[in-house]
Motif scaffolding. Structure first.
Motif, PDB file in Angstrom:
ATOM      1  N   UNK A  43      77.015   6.386  12.714  1.00  9.62           N
ATOM      2  CA  UNK A  43      77.749   6.789  13.909  1.00  9.62           C
ATOM      3  C   UNK A  43      78.696   5.688  14.373  1.00  9.62           C
ATOM      4  N   UNK A  44      78.229   4.440  14.300  1.00  7.93           N
ATOM      5  CA  UNK A  44      79.072   3.308  14.686  1.00  7.93           C
ATOM      6  C   UNK A  44      80.273   3.161  13.750  1.00  7.93           C
ATOM      7  N   UNK A  45      80.051   3.324  12.445  1.00  9.94           N
ATOM      8  CA  UNK A  45      81.143   3.214  11.477  1.00  9.94           C
ATOM      9  C   UNK A  45      82.152   4.339  11.643  1.00  9.94           C
ATOM     10  N   UNK A  46      81.683   5.535  11.975  1.00  2.90           N
ATOM     11  CA  UNK A  46      82.602   6.645  12.258  1.00  2.90           C
ATOM     12  C   UNK A  46      83.488   6.309  13.456  1.00  2.90           C
ATOM     13  N   UNK A  47      82.860   5.766  14.492  1.00  8.39           N
ATOM     14  CA  UNK A  47      83.595   5.440  15.710  1.00  8.39           C
ATOM     15  C   UNK A  47      84.647   4.371  15.454  1.00  8.39           C
ATOM     16  N   UNK A  48      84.362   3.450  14.522  1.00  9.55           N
ATOM     17  CA  UNK A  48      85.307   2.375  14.221  1.00  9.55           C
ATOM     18  C   UNK A  48      86.598   2.903  13.598  1.00  9.55           C
ATOM     19  N   UNK A  49      86.527   4.098  13.008  1.00  3.71           N
ATOM     20  CA  UNK A  49      87.738   4.660  12.401  1.00  3.71           C
ATOM     21  C   UNK A  49      88.711   5.190  13.443  1.00  3.71           C
ATOM     22  N   UNK A  50      88.266   5.308  14.682  1.00  7.62           N
ATOM     23  CA  UNK A  50      89.168   5.670  15.770  1.00  7.62           C
ATOM     24  C   UNK A  50      89.453   7.153  15.863  1.00  7.62           C
TER      25      UNK A  50
END
Length: 596
Positions: free
Chosen positions: A162-169
């Motif tokens: 979920x954190x990595x998805x959010x980092x994609x903006x």
């Protein structure tokens, strides 16, 4: 391929080799990865160290603290006891209840903690029902892994993804219950597989008559008397150092005409005392001569199992996942003096060791047969270095704090789902509330955190960032798409699942998630597909550590107590992995369409 991408791939390859060979601890490898990214200029120090301040890391350690509070307050114990009462004497019913309980507990606490709580209950209920632990403990471990997929906080890979998805903006992160539909499918599928297929592949083990019957007995058990010329006269039990000098275990001691009693370490030995000792026959006669002892003509006992009065007991003990004693011997631990109990055997790998116990390095997953006074065993139960494999006594838990713990847990979960704050902040407040309410102390909160996992995640997160920033993830995604020959997105989905499932057997599931999720996102974007199902397939695969005992800590925890062999996991796990692959390909697109 650019020079930066080549550097990333070299660092990635080196990390995987170090993870697989286990030459270094996983947290050390993660920190080496972080340092390499800074030294090569791939990331600035600010970006590299951002992993330690990542909301994902805060979320993970907050979950550990909340899990610790549920254990300390006895909430988890009570749930385990309640569910175990429903199991009755049917092996199938017991199997289903165990797997449902472990799965549901893993949804709101870390799966290692859930297995540690349930392990004593499962062994105890199995003994009462006549079902060997080997028939129950692999299902316990596997269901805990599957149950972590029910919620966002169930397992670190979910939080990281979920954190990595959010980092994609441009891609929305997962919400708390986004995992639930597919998580329920894989959990139910796993239970059905284990009931219909897996249980027939589990080893039958032994009909467990109790810990004292679980190990081969030493060669000889006899009574000896301290003669006038004995150098033991005047020494305390601790000073006599019988175990290391002669490989004999002092089991009981009695004065002239007195009853045999458990030996206190500070009790002085006197001429005429009778000692009940156990050890290999070749060691016994030389020890009698050396120590000035006399054989008692009629030994009253033939096995140690006949000795245990109400004041003492036998238990099996396993090293916990956070034990400081891994790699140490009983002599180095000074086990007898520290705990006031006697280790009679060690179950290590596929063998039961009954001689030279003080010189055997202990490994995570080893099971020890321990005999001692009940009050001493209660102290052992409270030690975080060990898991005592029977139901824990109620007095070790703060049951008066259970209502507060449940209220804080429900309020925290409610705010995670419906509240205005982000998940990391909400869980941090929940963990803080557990401490402020006295459910657990701050020192206990620190002890509840698996710091190895925290440093592993914080050290590996920057590698995911570097893979995205340098285009390495997109490069590998293109190679994956080319590998399946430009076939449908469904093939790419399956390929990501297989890749992650293989990686998670040899490196941690958190590391596998950090490595594959950026590839999954870029593969989906390259196909014009929705990234969420591809990431979901990755995190589901990260929880399929079924093929080897070393694949996940929960597998190692049950390895010794279950008396398993390495191949037992593979035999049961292959079919389950294939079933989950089929479920991901056929059912996941229903909940998460591949294309917008």
């Amino acid at each position: 391929m650019s020079p930066d991408q080549l550097l990333i791939l070299l660092i990635l390859a080196a990390a995987v080799v170090l993870f697989v060979t286990e030459r270094l601890r996983v947290d050390v490898v993660a920190l080496l990865v972080l340092a390499s990214l800074v030294l090569t200029g791939l990331l600035s120090p600010l970006d590299a160290f951002a992993g330690f301040a990542s909301p994902a890391v805060v979320t993970v350690w907050a979950v550990f603290i909340i899990s610790g509070a549920l254990v300390r307050s006895g909430v988890a114990d009570r749930l385990a006891r309640l569910m175990m009462r429903l199991a009755a004497d049917s092996e199938v019913r017991l199997l289903v209840v165990i797997m449902i309980t472990a799965g549901l507990m893993s949804a709101v606490m870390n799966n290692i903690g859930a297995v540690a709580i349930l392990l004593p209950a499962v062994v105890s209920i199995g003994r009462q029902s006549g079902v060997p632990p080997s028939r129950l403990l692999i299902p316990l471990a596997f269901s805990a892994l599957l149950g972590g997929n029910l919620t966002l906080i169930g397992t670190p890979p979910n939080i990281l993804a979920s954190s990595l998805l959010e980092d994609y903006g441009s891609v929305e992160a997962f919400r708390f219950f986004d995992f639930a539909p597919m998580g329920a499918v894989v959990l139910v599928g796993g239970i059905l597989y284990m009931v219909l297929v897996g249980r027939h592949l589990l080893p039958s083990g032994r009909e467990d008559g109790g810990p004292a019957d679980s190990y081969p007995r030493r060669a000889y058990l006899t009574e000896v008397r301290i003669a006038e010329r004995s150098p033991l006269a005047g020494q305390t039990v601790a000073e006599s150092n019988l175990a290391s000098e002669t490989e004999l275990s002092l089991i009981r001691i009695a004065t002239v005409g007195g009853a045999l009693r458990y030996p206190s370490l500070d009790r002085k030995l006197q001429v005429g005392d009778t000692l009940l000792v156990e050890g290999p026959l070749p060691n016994l006669l030389p020890a009698i001569e050396q120590l000035g002892l006399e054989m008692v003509p009629r030994t009253r006992f033939s096995t140690v199992a006949e000795l245990a009065p109400e004041a003492s007991a036998f238990v099996e003990v396993a090293l916990s996942n956070r034990s400081a004693y891994a790699g140490m011997t009983l002599a180095q631990i000074d086990f007898r003096r520290r705990y006031g109990c006697t280790v009679l055997a060690i179950h290590h790998g596929d063998e039961a060791i009954i001689s030279r116990l003080g010189k055997v390095p202990l490994s995570f997953g080893d099971a020890l047969l321990v005999e001692g006074p009940v009050d001493r065993l209660n102290m052992l139960r409270a030690d975080d270095n060990f898991l005592v494999l029977d139901m824990p006594p109620l007095e070790l838990r703060r049951f008066h704090k259970a209502p507060q713990a449940v209220a804080i847990l429900l309020a925290t979960l409610g705010f995670v789902v419906f509240g205005p704050l982000d998940v990391a902040t909400t869980l941090l407040l929940g963990a803080l509330a557990m401490v402020l309410s006295g459910v657990l102390t701050m020192d206990e909160a620190y002890g509840a955190i698996d710091w190895k996992s925290i440093f592993l995640i914080a050290g590996m997160l920057p590698l995911g960032t570097a893979m995205a920033d340098t285009g390495t993830a997109a490069f590998l995604a293109d190679r994956l798409i080319a590998l399946v020959g430009g076939a449908s997105a469904l093939y790419v989905l399956g390929g990501l699942f297989v890749l992650t499932a293989l990686l998670t057997e040899v490196i941690s599931n958190a590391a596998a998630t950090v490595l594959v999720v950026p590839i999954a996102i870029d593969a989906a974007l390259a196909l014009g597909a929705n990234p969420h199902p591809f990431v979901m397939a990755t995190v589901l695969a990260a929880s399929t550590s079924f093929l080897m005992p070393i694949g996940h800590q929960v597998n190692v925890i049950v390895y010794g107590p279950g008396g398993y062999r390495f191949s037992d996991y593979t035999r049961v796990g292959v079919g389950l992995n294939l079933l989950l692959l089929a479920l991901v390909i056929s059912v996941l697109p229903i909940f998460w369409p591949l294309f917008p």
